[in-house]
Scaffold this motif. Sequence first.
Motif, short mmCIF file in Angstrom:
data_model
loop_
_atom_site.label_atom_id
_atom_site.label_comp_id
_atom_site.label_asym_id
_atom_site.label_seq_id
_atom_site.Cartn_x
_atom_site.Cartn_y
_atom_site.Cartn_z
N VAL A 19 -38.08 22.48 47.13
CA VAL A 19 -37.00 22.35 48.12
C VAL A 19 -35.94 21.25 47.78
N VAL A 48 -32.52 30.86 50.69
CA VAL A 48 -33.99 31.12 50.10
C VAL A 48 -34.26 32.30 49.01
N ARG A 90 -39.52 33.56 48.43
CA ARG A 90 -39.79 32.56 49.54
C ARG A 90 -40.65 31.49 48.83
N LEU A 148 -41.26 22.17 54.83
CA LEU A 148 -41.05 23.53 54.31
C LEU A 148 -42.21 23.76 52.85
N PHE A 153 -43.35 26.84 50.70
CA PHE A 153 -42.25 26.38 49.71
C PHE A 153 -42.69 25.43 48.77
N SER A 177 -38.63 29.01 46.85
CA SER A 177 -37.79 28.19 46.76
C SER A 177 -36.76 28.12 47.65
N ALA A 178 -36.09 26.77 48.09
CA ALA A 178 -35.30 26.90 49.34
C ALA A 178 -34.31 25.65 48.90
#
Length: 220
Positions: free
Chosen positions: A214, A120, A124, A206, A211, A126-127
């Motif tokens: 993802v 991550v 926080r 998410l 987010f 983008s994951a």
Amino acid sequence: MTTPVTRTPRRVPTWVKVVSAVVLVPAVLLAGMALSVLPGLKDLFGTETRDRSGPALLESIQDISRYDAASGTFQIVVDLEKDAKYLPDAIRGSRTLYVGAGTVDAYVDLGKVGKNDVKVDDDRTSATLRLPHAQLGKPALDPQRSYAVSKQRGLLDRIGDLFSDNPNSEQAVQKLAVRHIGDAAEESGLTARAEANTTEMLQGLLRSLGFKEVKVSYGN
């Protein structure tokens, strides 16, 4: 005084015993055939089924960390034939046509995801996730939709069924149906569908948490 006469028991000749056995066996077989063929006799000697099973015992509890992402329904017609050497099928042999229906689930084991598989960014938004490839579960045969279409058995097999504890056993064709269903699931692309569904689920989850980007990949 009269002397009592002692009578020696008469012995039954061996050939009489053999003839009696030969006559008795066909008579028993004919009686069994009459019960299954003549109308009315089957109801007269009908059986009553009672369930005397005891309560089920809990052996273990396991936590499940896998995500069942796809399920496939399959149907297979099993044609199982067993022949005996040097004997015609009318004497010894069997052939069973069986329709087997069942399901196979495809899942992703989220319990194998480690700390290094999830990244991550600092803000926080983008994951990136790396998951193990989807796997196939064991085929589950549906007894409500599986049935034997026809059964052909030789004379010796029919006689053996009269003295068998389970004369109508379908265990062999059921195992064969399960194996064919498993093979069909491997060629159906079910695991690819499961990975696509898992990706869609995680992205929606998410993104609902804030987010914006993802990325989900699969591999070791």
